[in-house]
Design a protein around this motif. Structure first.
Motif, PDB file in Angstrom:
ATOM      1  N   PRO A 121       1.499 -12.885 -43.051  1.00 45.06           N
ATOM      2  CA  PRO A 121       2.435 -11.768 -42.893  1.00 45.06           C
ATOM      3  C   PRO A 121       1.788 -10.468 -43.392  1.00 45.06           C
ATOM      4  CG  PRO A 121       3.578 -13.674 -43.779  1.00 45.06           C
ATOM      5  CD  PRO A 121       2.098 -14.010 -43.765  1.00 45.06           C
ATOM      6  N   SER A 122       1.984  -9.411 -42.601  1.00 45.72           N
ATOM      7  CA  SER A 122       1.304  -8.150 -42.877  1.00 45.72           C
ATOM      8  C   SER A 122       2.276  -6.990 -42.846  1.00 45.72           C
ATOM      9  CB  SER A 122       0.212  -7.931 -41.829  1.00 45.72           C
ATOM     10  OG  SER A 122      -0.367  -6.666 -41.959  1.00 45.72           O
ATOM     11  N   ARG A 123       1.940  -5.931 -43.598  1.00 46.87           N
ATOM     12  CA  ARG A 123       2.736  -4.704 -43.594  1.00 46.87           C
ATOM     13  C   ARG A 123       2.426  -3.833 -42.380  1.00 46.87           C
ATOM     14  NH1 ARG A 123       0.485  -4.097 -49.261  1.00 46.87           N
ATOM     15  NH2 ARG A 123      -1.098  -3.197 -47.951  1.00 46.87           N
ATOM     16  N   SER A 124       1.445  -4.208 -41.597  1.00 46.68           N
ATOM     17  CA  SER A 124       1.060  -3.392 -40.451  1.00 46.68           C
ATOM     18  C   SER A 124       2.199  -3.301 -39.446  1.00 46.68           C
ATOM     19  CB  SER A 124      -0.173  -4.003 -39.776  1.00 46.68           C
ATOM     20  OG  SER A 124      -0.468  -3.302 -38.589  1.00 46.68           O
ATOM     21  N   ALA A 125       2.395  -2.101 -38.931  1.00 48.56           N
ATOM     22  CA  ALA A 125       3.462  -1.886 -37.952  1.00 48.56           C
ATOM     23  C   ALA A 125       3.240  -2.689 -36.676  1.00 48.56           C
ATOM     24  CB  ALA A 125       3.559  -0.401 -37.631  1.00 48.56           C
ATOM     25  N   SER A 126       1.987  -3.023 -36.354  1.00 46.04           N
ATOM     26  CA  SER A 126       1.698  -3.740 -35.112  1.00 46.04           C
ATOM     27  C   SER A 126       1.589  -5.251 -35.302  1.00 46.04           C
ATOM     28  CB  SER A 126       0.392  -3.213 -34.505  1.00 46.04           C
ATOM     29  OG  SER A 126      -0.684  -3.480 -35.388  1.00 46.04           O
ATOM     30  N   ALA A 127       1.814  -5.736 -36.522  1.00 48.46           N
ATOM     31  CA  ALA A 127       1.639  -7.162 -36.808  1.00 48.46           C
ATOM     32  C   ALA A 127       2.725  -7.995 -36.136  1.00 48.46           C
ATOM     33  CB  ALA A 127       1.650  -7.415 -38.305  1.00 48.46           C
ATOM     34  N   GLY A 128       2.293  -9.075 -35.530  1.00 47.82           N
ATOM     35  CA  GLY A 128       3.215 -10.048 -34.966  1.00 47.82           C
ATOM     36  C   GLY A 128       3.383 -11.202 -35.939  1.00 47.82           C
ATOM     37  N   PRO A 129       3.831 -12.348 -35.439  1.00 47.67           N
ATOM     38  CA  PRO A 129       3.998 -13.511 -36.313  1.00 47.67           C
ATOM     39  C   PRO A 129       2.654 -13.994 -36.867  1.00 47.67           C
ATOM     40  CG  PRO A 129       5.076 -13.855 -34.185  1.00 47.67           C
ATOM     41  CD  PRO A 129       4.288 -12.591 -34.079  1.00 47.67           C
ATOM     42  N   ALA A 130       2.664 -14.395 -38.113  1.00 48.42           N
ATOM     43  CA  ALA A 130       1.445 -14.870 -38.770  1.00 48.42           C
ATOM     44  C   ALA A 130       1.142 -16.309 -38.367  1.00 48.42           C
ATOM     45  CB  ALA A 130       1.611 -14.780 -40.282  1.00 48.42           C
ATOM     46  N   MET A 131      -0.165 -16.636 -38.244  1.00 50.64           N
ATOM     47  CA  MET A 131      -0.542 -17.994 -37.865  1.00 50.64           C
ATOM     48  C   MET A 131      -0.803 -18.895 -39.061  1.00 50.64           C
ATOM     49  SD  MET A 131      -4.367 -17.529 -36.371  1.00 50.64           S
ATOM     50  CE  MET A 131      -3.814 -16.231 -35.309  1.00 50.64           C
ATOM     51  N   GLY A 132      -1.190 -18.343 -40.196  1.00 49.16           N
ATOM     52  CA  GLY A 132      -1.445 -19.148 -41.388  1.00 49.16           C
ATOM     53  C   GLY A 132      -2.833 -19.770 -41.380  1.00 49.16           C
ATOM     54  N   PRO A 133      -3.255 -20.300 -42.536  1.00 51.47           N
ATOM     55  CA  PRO A 133      -4.629 -20.771 -42.688  1.00 51.47           C
ATOM     56  C   PRO A 133      -4.965 -22.028 -41.901  1.00 51.47           C
ATOM     57  CG  PRO A 133      -3.371 -21.240 -44.666  1.00 51.47           C
ATOM     58  CD  PRO A 133      -2.501 -20.385 -43.784  1.00 51.47           C
ATOM     59  N   ILE A 134      -4.015 -22.922 -41.693  1.00 51.30           N
ATOM     60  CA  ILE A 134      -4.318 -24.174 -40.993  1.00 51.30           C
ATOM     61  C   ILE A 134      -4.592 -23.900 -39.514  1.00 51.30           C
ATOM     62  CG2 ILE A 134      -3.484 -26.466 -40.382  1.00 51.30           C
ATOM     63  CD1 ILE A 134      -4.062 -26.044 -43.400  1.00 51.30           C
ATOM     64  N   ARG A 135      -3.700 -23.203 -38.852  1.00 50.86           N
ATOM     65  CA  ARG A 135      -3.914 -22.879 -37.433  1.00 50.86           C
ATOM     66  C   ARG A 135      -5.181 -22.061 -37.255  1.00 50.86           C
ATOM     67  NH1 ARG A 135       0.943 -20.050 -35.041  1.00 50.86           N
ATOM     68  NH2 ARG A 135      -0.283 -20.209 -33.151  1.00 50.86           N
ATOM     69  N   LEU A 136      -5.423 -21.121 -38.148  1.00 50.68           N
ATOM     70  CA  LEU A 136      -6.611 -20.300 -38.057  1.00 50.68           C
ATOM     71  C   LEU A 136      -7.876 -21.143 -38.219  1.00 50.68           C
ATOM     72  CD1 LEU A 136      -7.753 -17.475 -37.686  1.00 50.68           C
ATOM     73  CD2 LEU A 136      -7.616 -17.184 -40.151  1.00 50.68           C
ATOM     74  N   SER A 137      -7.887 -22.067 -39.164  1.00 51.16           N
ATOM     75  CA  SER A 137      -9.081 -22.893 -39.363  1.00 51.16           C
ATOM     76  C   SER A 137      -9.344 -23.793 -38.158  1.00 51.16           C
ATOM     77  CB  SER A 137      -8.980 -23.709 -40.650  1.00 51.16           C
ATOM     78  OG  SER A 137      -7.961 -24.670 -40.561  1.00 51.16           O
ATOM     79  N   LEU A 138      -8.293 -24.264 -37.483  1.00 52.71           N
ATOM     80  CA  LEU A 138      -8.484 -25.057 -36.263  1.00 52.71           C
ATOM     81  C   LEU A 138      -9.141 -24.220 -35.174  1.00 52.71           C
ATOM     82  CD1 LEU A 138      -5.116 -27.024 -36.176  1.00 52.71           C
ATOM     83  CD2 LEU A 138      -7.391 -27.923 -36.721  1.00 52.71           C
ATOM     84  N   LEU A 139      -8.720 -22.980 -35.043  1.00 50.19           N
ATOM     85  CA  LEU A 139      -9.321 -22.072 -34.068  1.00 50.19           C
ATOM     86  C   LEU A 139     -10.790 -21.859 -34.377  1.00 50.19           C
ATOM     87  CD1 LEU A 139      -9.215 -19.904 -31.808  1.00 50.19           C
ATOM     88  CD2 LEU A 139      -8.755 -18.275 -33.625  1.00 50.19           C
ATOM     89  N   ILE A 140     -11.089 -21.619 -35.626  1.00 50.65           N
ATOM     90  CA  ILE A 140     -12.469 -21.358 -36.022  1.00 50.65           C
ATOM     91  C   ILE A 140     -13.360 -22.539 -35.691  1.00 50.65           C
ATOM     92  CG2 ILE A 140     -13.968 -21.052 -38.043  1.00 50.65           C
ATOM     93  CD1 ILE A 140     -11.676 -19.285 -39.170  1.00 50.65           C
ATOM     94  N   ARG A 141     -12.905 -23.731 -36.007  1.00 51.74           N
ATOM     95  CA  ARG A 141     -13.716 -24.928 -35.764  1.00 51.74           C
ATOM     96  C   ARG A 141     -13.980 -25.156 -34.282  1.00 51.74           C
ATOM     97  NH1 ARG A 141     -10.396 -26.936 -40.210  1.00 51.74           N
ATOM     98  NH2 ARG A 141     -11.739 -26.894 -42.047  1.00 51.74           N
ATOM     99  N   GLY A 142     -13.063 -24.725 -33.417  1.00 54.66           N
ATOM    100  CA  GLY A 142     -13.235 -24.962 -31.990  1.00 54.66           C
ATOM    101  C   GLY A 142     -13.757 -23.781 -31.207  1.00 54.66           C
ATOM    102  N   SER A 143     -14.066 -22.687 -31.873  1.00 55.81           N
ATOM    103  CA  SER A 143     -14.379 -21.466 -31.137  1.00 55.81           C
ATOM    104  C   SER A 143     -15.832 -21.326 -30.720  1.00 55.81           C
ATOM    105  CB  SER A 143     -13.991 -20.242 -31.968  1.00 55.81           C
ATOM    106  OG  SER A 143     -14.895 -20.089 -33.030  1.00 55.81           O
ATOM    107  N   GLY A 144     -16.764 -21.873 -31.484  1.00 51.51           N
ATOM    108  CA  GLY A 144     -18.175 -21.721 -31.168  1.00 51.51           C
ATOM    109  C   GLY A 144     -18.734 -20.349 -31.505  1.00 51.51           C
ATOM    110  N   ARG A 145     -17.996 -19.532 -32.205  1.00 50.84           N
ATOM    111  CA  ARG A 145     -18.466 -18.208 -32.622  1.00 50.84           C
ATOM    112  C   ARG A 145     -17.799 -17.863 -33.946  1.00 50.84           C
ATOM    113  NH1 ARG A 145     -15.602 -17.572 -28.387  1.00 50.84           N
ATOM    114  NH2 ARG A 145     -17.328 -17.020 -27.059  1.00 50.84           N
ATOM    115  N   ALA A 146     -18.273 -16.811 -34.558  1.00 54.07           N
ATOM    116  CA  ALA A 146     -17.664 -16.352 -35.803  1.00 54.07           C
ATOM    117  C   ALA A 146     -16.256 -15.841 -35.520  1.00 54.07           C
ATOM    118  CB  ALA A 146     -18.523 -15.246 -36.418  1.00 54.07           C
ATOM    119  N   VAL A 147     -15.348 -16.166 -36.422  1.00 53.45           N
ATOM    120  CA  VAL A 147     -13.967 -15.702 -36.330  1.00 53.45           C
ATOM    121  C   VAL A 147     -13.600 -15.081 -37.668  1.00 53.45           C
ATOM    122  CG1 VAL A 147     -11.550 -16.353 -35.981  1.00 53.45           C
ATOM    123  CG2 VAL A 147     -13.352 -17.524 -34.683  1.00 53.45           C
ATOM    124  N   TYR A 148     -13.065 -13.884 -37.612  1.00 54.06           N
ATOM    125  CA  TYR A 148     -12.594 -13.196 -38.803  1.00 54.06           C
ATOM    126  C   TYR A 148     -11.077 -13.182 -38.797  1.00 54.06           C
ATOM    127  CZ  TYR A 148     -17.331 -11.436 -39.404  1.00 54.06           C
ATOM    128  OH  TYR A 148     -18.694 -11.332 -39.587  1.00 54.06           O
TER     129      TYR A 148
END
Length: 177
Positions: A121-148
């Motif tokens: 969750p972010s204070r940014s006016a453009s922020a949508g729903p947060a994905m959280g660390p688990i979903r993000l780590s799954l993306l990173i493992r399957g992406s084949g590139r650096a993910v920030y």
């Protein structure tokens, strides 16, 4: 790839040089001018900080400005991520990153790295729903590139990301996004 990306924001970080001076060596400044007057002068100022501190300077969206100041790369918005290969071909040695606001956008990007938003969750006016660390780590493992991760990053959430394997951190306000 830098371990930490600092995203400037004209409202939330009106003096980005102050934060850039505190970044650890090897980090990158992503300067987003958003059409501001004085963008060239600010980019040149940030380039000087980057050179002095051992940082990279990446310019948001504006390839011409990035060339003009001798930046280390460019950050593309999600809508322009399809141009990543062409930008890299025209600018060998550049770091090319792109924004991603969905898993599909992250997979389709051909940038060196994607900046996935919104991690927490972010204070940014453009922020949508947060994905959280688990979903993000799954993306990173399957992406084949650096993910920030971007959005809601602070000392606590950064530690949660690091613990799950989401090692790239991006933030506004230093480590607070």
């Amino acid at each position: 790839m830098p371990a930490l990306l600092f995203f400037t924001d004209p409202v939330r970080t009106p003096e980005p040089e102050v934060i850039a001076e505190r970044l650890p060596p090897g980090s990158a400044i992503v300067y987003r001018a958003f059409g501001a007057t004085g963008a060239l002068e600010r980019a040149r100022s940030l380039k000087q900080v980057a050179l002095r501190r051992g940082l990279k300077l990446i310019i948001g969206r504006d390839v011409a400005l990035a060339r003009r100041v001798g930046a280390d790369g460019v950050h593309l918005p999600e809508a322009l991520a399809h141009r990543a290969l062409a930008v890299r071909r025209m600018n060998p040695g550049w770091i090319v990153t792109s924004a991603a606001h969905s898993f599909a956008a992250a997979r389709l990007s051909r940038a060196d790295a994607v900046v996935m938003s919104v991690a927490f969750p972010s204070r940014s006016a453009s922020a949508g729903p947060a994905m959280g660390p688990i979903r993000l780590s799954l993306l990173i493992r399957g992406s084949g590139r650096a993910v920030y991760a971007l959005g809601g990053i602070n000392d606590v959430t950064a530690s949660r990301l690091l613990a799950t394997g989401a090692i790239g951190i991006a933030g506004v306000d230093g480590l607070a996004g």
